[in-house]
Design a protein around this motif. Structure first.
Motif, mmCIF file in Angstrom:
data_model
loop_
_atom_site.group_PDB
_atom_site.id
_atom_site.type_symbol
_atom_site.label_atom_id
_atom_site.label_comp_id
_atom_site.label_asym_id
_atom_site.label_seq_id
_atom_site.Cartn_x
_atom_site.Cartn_y
_atom_site.Cartn_z
ATOM 1 N N ARG A 61 0.685 -0.651 -0.324
ATOM 2 C CA ARG A 61 -0.276 -0.091 0.033
ATOM 3 C C ARG A 61 1.273 1.209 -0.142
ATOM 4 O O ARG A 61 0.688 2.192 -0.186
ATOM 5 N N GLN A 62 2.372 0.999 0.405
ATOM 6 C CA GLN A 62 3.452 2.110 0.180
ATOM 7 C C GLN A 62 2.818 3.234 -1.161
ATOM 8 O O GLN A 62 3.657 3.848 -0.893
ATOM 9 N N TYR A 80 -6.869 6.117 -1.849
ATOM 10 C CA TYR A 80 -5.266 6.369 -1.412
ATOM 11 C C TYR A 80 -5.242 7.511 -0.149
ATOM 12 O O TYR A 80 -4.195 7.567 -0.062
ATOM 13 N N GLN A 83 -5.441 5.941 2.635
ATOM 14 C CA GLN A 83 -4.057 5.610 3.519
ATOM 15 C C GLN A 83 -3.444 7.093 3.534
ATOM 16 O O GLN A 83 -2.679 6.677 4.751
ATOM 17 N N GLN A 84 -3.367 7.645 3.105
ATOM 18 C CA GLN A 84 -2.627 8.923 3.060
ATOM 19 C C GLN A 84 -2.334 10.023 4.684
ATOM 20 O O GLN A 84 -2.404 9.985 5.039
ATOM 21 N N GLN A 86 -4.267 8.381 7.277
ATOM 22 C CA GLN A 86 -3.827 7.795 7.779
ATOM 23 C C GLN A 86 -2.784 7.724 8.633
ATOM 24 O O GLN A 86 -2.705 7.703 9.656
ATOM 25 N N ARG A 87 -1.787 6.930 7.725
ATOM 26 C CA ARG A 87 -0.717 7.413 7.607
ATOM 27 C C ARG A 87 0.288 8.934 8.609
ATOM 28 O O ARG A 87 0.783 8.766 9.264
ATOM 29 N N GLN A 88 -1.246 10.193 8.195
ATOM 30 C CA GLN A 88 -0.806 10.869 8.710
ATOM 31 C C GLN A 88 -1.216 11.577 9.896
ATOM 32 O O GLN A 88 -0.234 11.950 11.088
ATOM 33 N N ARG A 90 -1.210 8.663 12.122
ATOM 34 C CA ARG A 90 -0.410 7.650 12.756
ATOM 35 C C ARG A 90 0.918 8.959 12.962
ATOM 36 O O ARG A 90 1.326 8.177 14.093
ATOM 37 N N ARG A 91 1.930 9.206 12.170
ATOM 38 C CA ARG A 91 3.228 9.662 12.098
ATOM 39 C C ARG A 91 2.408 10.912 13.230
ATOM 40 O O ARG A 91 3.410 10.915 13.978
ATOM 41 N N GLN A 94 2.417 9.453 16.733
ATOM 42 C CA GLN A 94 3.897 8.453 17.165
ATOM 43 C C GLN A 94 4.852 9.648 17.687
ATOM 44 O O GLN A 94 5.500 9.605 18.483
#
Length: 443
Positions: A61-62, A80, A83-84, A86-88, A90-91, A94
């Motif tokens: 998915r990357q 897509y 996903q972006q 969700q990644r943001q 998650r970052r 973190q």
């Protein structure tokens, strides 16, 4: 970029495809074959895009989504972008967790994250220094299995450990004293905070020893002064001028003797040790004696006393300490209630524990003073307290006696309407007369 609703364009393209197939089939006199070929062509195209979609999800998915058209482009772009996001998130999470852990590591106080059953999830370097926690062996262990001090185990085992703190020596060095508090957060999780209070503990010990030693040294000369004043007062009663001075000397020496006695008692209570030889105290009998003492203190002021006791309800503890605490409450009610006033003493139990309440319809206490009533020498009205002969230590003694018996003091009062002092004891300290072990009281 994801567009708006793709379905009108998709339907229009499908309509154009099947219309073209129908025209060609009609011209070639093979309408059914043309429509079937159009449907197979559409299924093949959709299957090809479905294969590309599954391969994109399976291989990673990357990767950016493959080029597509129509509805499939809409699906690729929508997934897509999600996903972006969700990644943001998650970052961001973190980074937030990293800042939280960095700030927790920088704390000078020990911080331990505990699960609902007090298992260790995480701790900062100060916890390793003060509590002796070691990675990774202590991870997910019960904190009571590592810090085995009996008072700490009892603190965790109590029904409400978050309502107070406990001072204990460090497991690594008995000369280092810690103030430990348990704070709930989230769902069934806790933060254990431990602060190094060695310096404060030493100062408190020095203060307590100083007060105890000075009070002990003053006790003997005050007793001598009081005795001499009493003897001289009897011998020189015929001389009004000298007799008045001797009576004043006798009264003030007696007041100082009471103050010294209260200081000695308070110094002993402040050691924090629980009663060395607890016994089952017959509370109805004890309260009957204290009410009689209160009537004697009332004298010509003729206060109306009412005593209500639940029969056979015993309390485990030190009788002499409980007698001192309860007598202070009853005697205070006598001192600060006008003549012919009402004083009610009640001993009863419910699901929350056992309660001793002392109620009066006296002068009352302003709300601003209630939080400080148990401080040493604190007086709501200095002139009135001195006139009543109080030492200013009575409620401080009450607080320490209750702490030693795991009890709490509640004060309700309004100026001009009287006061109610309630001592609440845990169910574990109760027993019904005729039974061998404690049991919960009837509600």
């Amino acid at each position: 970029m994801m567009q708006g609703n793709p379905w009108p364009r998709v339907l229009s393209r499908l309509s154009a495809l099947f219309l073209l197939a129908a025209l060609v089939g009609w011209w070639a006199e093979a309408l059914s074959e043309a429509l079937l070929l159009a449907a197979l062509t559409m299924l093949a195209w959709e299957g090809y895009n479905l294969y590309r979609f599954e391969a994109w999800l399976r291989k990673g998915r990357q990767l950016a989504p493959p080029a597509a058209h129509g509805l499939w482009r809409h699906l690729f772009d929508a997934l897509y972008q999600r996903q972006q996001r969700q990644r943001q998130r998650r970052r961001n999470l973190q980074r937030l967790m990293a800042r939280y852990r960095d700030s927790a590591r920088a704390m000078p106080d020990a911080l331990v994250v505990l699960s609902g059953d007090y298992r260790i999830d995480w701790w900062n370097p100060a916890a390793a220094r003060l509590l002796g926690l070691r990675w990774p062996g202590d991870s997910h262990q019960r904190i009571a299995n590592i810090y085995r001090h009996p008072d700490f185990v009892a603190f965790l085992s109590s029904r409400s450990p978050v309502t107070r703190e406990v001072s204990l020596p460090s497991p690594l060095d008995s000369q280092v004293w810690l103030e430990i508090r348990l704070v709930p957060y989230g769902t069934d999780r806790y933060l254990l905070l431990a602060r190094d209070v060695t310096h404060l503990h030493r100062l408190e010990t020095m203060r307590r020893d100083f007060v105890g030693n000075v009070s002990h040294e003053l006790r003997t000369p005050l007793t001598v002064i009081y005795g001499v004043a009493e003897t001289l007062n009897e011998e020189m009663a015929d001389d009004p001028e000298v007799g008045d001075m001797l009576r004043l000397l006798q009264e003030q020496s007696e007041r100082m003797r009471r103050l010294v006695d209260d200081l000695l008692l308070l110094s002993r209570l402040e050691t924090g040790a629980t009663p060395s030889h607890p016994e089952w105290v017959d509370m109805p009998r004890l309260l009957e004696e204290l009410v009689e003492d209160g009537k004697a203190l009332s004298g010509s002021r003729h206060h109306r006393f009412e005593l209500t006791c639940e029969p056979g309800l015993l309390l485990e503890g030190c009788e002499s300490e409980l007698r001192s605490a309860f007598s202070n409450l009853i005697f205070n009610a006598v001192k600060y209630t006008p003549g012919d006033g009402y004083i009610g003493v009640r001993w009863y139990a419910d699901k929350a524990g056992a309660h001793l309440s002392v109620t009066d319809n006296g002068i009352g206490i302003p709300a601003a003073h209630i939080p400080r009533l148990t401080e040493r020498f604190y007086r709501v009205d200095s002139a009135r307290s001195k006139a009543s002969g109080g030492t200013g230590l009575g409620l401080a003694i009450v607080k320490h006696v209750l702490n030693r018996h795991r009890a709490q003091l509640t004060v309700r009062s309004q100026p001009g309407q009287g006061s109610t002092f309630i001592c609440t004891f845990p169910t574990a300290l109760l027993r019904r007369a005729g039974t061998r072990t404690a049991r919960p009281p009837a509600s």
